[in-house]
Write a protein that holds these residues in place. Structure first.
Motif: not given
Length: 188
Positions: A185, A132, A79
């Motif tokens: 994340d 994201y 991520g």
């Protein structure tokens, strides 16, 4: 004096990266680079033309290395936080490259490789931000998220490299800081 190298260009680039990391881009000279590499004074000129050519090649190589580093972090499923950690790791492992990459006044304006390498790194970073933002449509503006993420990791890397921030583990500190901005994340 050594006249035969397996890859003289690579040898000169490594010597340049070390010299920039040690003394800064302003202090590097092609003559000193030749001395470090154990080659004739003409060898760096043959490969790079002049100091700007050398620093342009170093910056292009840096952008390619950065693109590979952050892409690897993204593809491993880490991520945006782990991409940020990878960015700072790159800066710590390649301080000579990092110093010249973001200073266009040091580069040749007519170089063709540098813009392509810069775009590759930018695309690699943007891909992670797009993932994201894609998971969080309410977050909205991908460009703002990209600038926020880049500012955070680039600023932290610069502060550590210049000694303004001292931290035992820059990557762990980056991870903690990035989780403040991108808490979703943190569990990845």
């Amino acid at each position: 004096m050594a006249y035969h190298h397996g890859d003289l260009r690579r040898t000169l680039m490594a010597a340049a990266a070390d010299a920039v990391a040690e003394s800064g881009a302003a202090a590097i000279s092609l003559r000193e680079l030749a001395r470090r590499a154990g080659v004739s004074n003409a060898a760096p000129t043959h490969h790079f033309g002049d100091k700007a050519g050398l620093l342009t090649a170093l910056a292009a190589e840096g952008y390619d290395l950065l693109a590979d580093t952050v892409t690897g972090a993204r593809l491993s499923g880490g991520g945006i936080v782990e991409m940020g950690v990878a960015y700072v790791r790159f800066a710590m492992e390649h301080p000579g490259h990092f110093e010249v990459m973001f200073h266009p006044a040091l580069h040749r304006a007519d170089d063709e490789e540098l813009p392509a390498a810069r775009a590759r790194a930018g695309d690699a970073l943007a891909a992670g931000v797009a993932e994201y933002v894609g998971r969080r449509p309410e977050e909205g503006d991908a460009e703002t998220a990209r600038i926020a993420a880049w500012s955070l990791v680039h600023g932290h890397a610069t502060l550590v490299l210049t000694g303004a921030v001292r931290t035992g583990d820059p990557q762990a500190r980056t991870r903690a800081i990035a989780r403040l901005l991108f808490p979703e994340d943190a569990a990845r």
